[in-house]
Design a protein around this motif. Structure first.
Motif, PDB file in Angstrom:
ATOM      1  N   ALA A 225       2.896   1.418  -3.274  1.00  0.00           N
ATOM      2  CA  ALA A 225       2.105   1.836  -4.433  1.00  0.00           C
ATOM      3  C   ALA A 225       1.826   3.328  -4.408  1.00  0.00           C
ATOM      4  CB  ALA A 225       0.788   1.056  -4.463  1.00  0.00           C
TER       5      ALA A 225
ATOM      6  N   LEU B 173      -2.362  -4.709 -13.480  1.00  0.00           N
ATOM      7  CA  LEU B 173      -3.025  -4.651 -12.176  1.00  0.00           C
ATOM      8  C   LEU B 173      -3.889  -5.889 -11.932  1.00  0.00           C
ATOM      9  CD1 LEU B 173      -4.710  -1.538 -10.611  1.00  0.00           C
ATOM     10  CD2 LEU B 173      -5.867  -3.733 -10.560  1.00  0.00           C
TER      11      LEU B 173
ATOM     12  N   LEU C  14       0.828  -1.204   0.000  1.00  0.00           N
ATOM     13  CA  LEU C  14       0.000   0.000   0.000  1.00  0.00           C
ATOM     14  C   LEU C  14       0.867   1.261   0.000  1.00  0.00           C
ATOM     15  CD1 LEU C  14      -2.713   1.472   0.268  1.00  0.00           C
ATOM     16  CD2 LEU C  14      -2.521   1.193   2.745  1.00  0.00           C
TER      17      LEU C  14
ATOM     18  N   LEU D  55      -5.332   6.108  -2.198  1.00  0.00           N
ATOM     19  CA  LEU D  55      -5.204   4.652  -2.159  1.00  0.00           C
ATOM     20  C   LEU D  55      -5.516   4.108  -0.770  1.00  0.00           C
ATOM     21  CD1 LEU D  55      -4.513   2.133  -3.733  1.00  0.00           C
ATOM     22  CD2 LEU D  55      -2.101   2.513  -3.194  1.00  0.00           C
TER      23      LEU D  55
ATOM     24  N   VAL E 149      -0.625  -1.941  -6.628  1.00  0.00           N
ATOM     25  CA  VAL E 149      -2.051  -1.764  -6.347  1.00  0.00           C
ATOM     26  C   VAL E 149      -2.784  -3.087  -6.557  1.00  0.00           C
ATOM     27  CG1 VAL E 149      -4.177  -0.635  -7.112  1.00  0.00           C
ATOM     28  CG2 VAL E 149      -2.100   0.699  -6.816  1.00  0.00           C
TER      29      VAL E 149
END
Length: 508
Positions: free
Chosen positions: A73, A286, A70, A223, A415
């Motif tokens: 990204a 992704l 997290l 995010l 992600v």
């Protein structure tokens, strides 16, 4: 989108004209790639050990896996911009130093909260490593065919590291504590720090955009808010909490895009996304990683906690699937010619969907053959889709934007990893909590632990020999595997839909 002609990007350091030097530089750049991929799969195997020692809640368990990707990204694009400004080699070496130091500290984390913080710190330094490796490749290998081979090797490094992760992690966990998973980063990064200044040319954007602190905060909020909303929904934290977190994430994302569009030198040129090939390649990357990481999350737990295999045996059982990603990643390069890049990507995504479909249709009650067979099929698709999508994303932009493009490509990868655990892991947790039947008579703390995670149920069952323990184990295993069927069905649908999207986006 108009692509400018290549320019001489390296500004200092040894020349890259020699083929031997180029491939030697690739070997050095593979060290952080191998480390990150080994760390990810090895950590998945350490989840049962972590759960027993640190006793995290189900949400904490997800954050232990997700905190690193997290933060990484959210910071990949800013760090890509920093690398464009200060030099990509310099950023790579700073990141390697920080990653090694924090890894050593993480090995001795005293609680789940401390380990989550350490994983987030690793994400900060990891964000310096990954965009630098891919952007340096883009500038070292200027010939298109040679670059495609180099990227195939780069992608194979991810797959190879993923294959080594279970074996290395399994051996370490059978002989040492879970902290050894983090300590292995130190000997891997030392050769990079010694050889990087010699073999890697420095490169930077001659006209970089400024580092934008406000944009970095917005990226983290965007995010982080969305991922927190997914986890909060799965944990039953209430509709208001979920809506507020999702609202913060969406608002931050919209503000970030508007800020990038209005600044004269944006940290990220979001106009790159107008290029349909670039955007389609990122979406493919992704979703492929989403499918891959989500599958590994539940497969590693099933092998150890349901099937009862040791970490080492579980690691070897996963090797055929993980090795398949290497083989099919290299095969994808040869398929471009007889097939178009778009057709190779679509074929890979369809194999992802087929792998999940095998589990959803044939994996009732945790049939091991269906789980491992589905993983092999899915891994073949990941190797194909990831290799070609990365090449398409990089070749669709001007070479002076290699830092930004590689950062965005890496962001899509991370992600996908975050969402694979957050979405599929949350679905799995919800299915487990609603399906497990905790025997009456257990103390409240043990009943709560058994009803929270599969690892908790196994730990409680081991302290209650006889009928009570056996009943709890049977119920927990059944609830977990029914959750696997649910997540497999969702994964099959998502990857099949993405195949249709990629066919349209990449057809030119």
């Amino acid at each position: 989108m108009t692509v400018s002609t290549p320019t001489a990007l390296p500004t200092s350091g040894p020349p890259i004209a020699s083929a031997r030097r180029r491939w030697a530089a690739l070997v050095v750049l593979m060290l952080p790639v191998l480390l990150v991929s080994v760390d990810n799969t090895a950590l998945s195997f350490a989840v049962p050990s972590l759960a027993r020692d640190l006793q995290p809640s189900a949400t904490q368990l997800l954050w232990l896996v997700d905190a690193y990707p997290l933060v990484l990204a959210a910071l990949l694009v800013p760090m890509g911009s920093v690398g464009d400004r200060v030099g990509r080699r310099r950023l790579l070496l700073v990141g390697a130093t920080g990653f090694a130091l924090v890894s050593a500290a993480a090995a001795f984390a005293p609680s789940a909260g401390w380990l989550v913080a350490a994983r987030a710190s690793l994400g900060f330094f990891g964000a310096m490593l990954m965009p630098a490796t891919l952007s340096l490749l883009r500038n070292i290998f200027t010939d298109a065919q040679e670059r495609r081979k180099a990227i195939a090797v780069w992608a194979a490094g991810f797959s190879g590291g993923a294959a080594l992760g279970p074996i290395v992690g399994g051996w370490l966990l059978e002989h040492y504590e879970w902290g050894s998973i983090f300590l292995m980063a130190v000997p891997v990064l030392v050769p990079l720090l010694l050889l990087g200044p010699v073999l890697l040319p420095e490169s930077r954007d001659p006209d970089p955009g400024p580092v934008d602190p406000a944009a970095i905060v917005l990226a983290v909020l965007a995010l982080g808010g969305l991922v927190f909303a997914v986890k909060a929904a799965g944990a039953g934290d209430g509709l208001l909490v979920v809506l507020v977190a999702a609202g913060v994430g969406v608002a931050a994302g919209v503000t970030f895009v508007r800020r990038m569009l209005t600044r004269p030198q944006p940290m990220l040129d979001v106009r790159l996304f107008r290029n349909r090939v670039f955007s389609g390649a990122l979406a493919t990357n992704l979703v492929a990683v989403f499918a891959f990481v989500g599958f590994i999350f539940f497969l590693s737990q099933h092998l150890q906690l349901v099937a009862g295999h040791s970490p080492m045996v579980a690691g070897w059982l996963m090797v055929p699937g993980l090795f398949t990603t290497i083989v099919f990643g290299l095969l994808a390069v040869r398929l471009v010619g007889p097939l178009t890049p778009a057709q190779v990507v679509v074929l890979g995504l369809l194999l992802n969907a087929a792998g999940y479909a095998v589990v959803a249709l044939l994996g009732s009650e945790g049939t091991l053959l269906a789980l491992l067979g589905g993983f092999v099929i899915l891994s073949a698709g990941v190797g194909m889709a990831e290799t070609i999508s990365n090449d398409l994303a990089l070749s669709a932009v001007p070479p002076e934007k290699a830092g930004a493009a590689s950062a965005v490509s890496e962001m899509a990868y991370e992600v996908g990893a975050v969402l694979g655990v957050a979405v599929l892991g949350t679905l799995l947790n919800v299915a487990y909590r609603t399906g497990v039947d905790v025997p009456s008579g257990l103390p409240d703390d043990q009943a709560a632990l058994a009803g929270e995670t599969l690892a908790g149920a196994v730990e409680v069952a081991q302290s209650w020999p006889g009928a009570v323990g056996e009943a709890l184990l049977a119920s927990a295993a059944s609830a977990f595997d029914h959750g696997v069927l649910l997540t497999a069905g969702v994964g099959a649908v998502l990857t099949a839909v993405m195949a249709l999207v990629a066919r349209r986006a990449l057809r030119d």
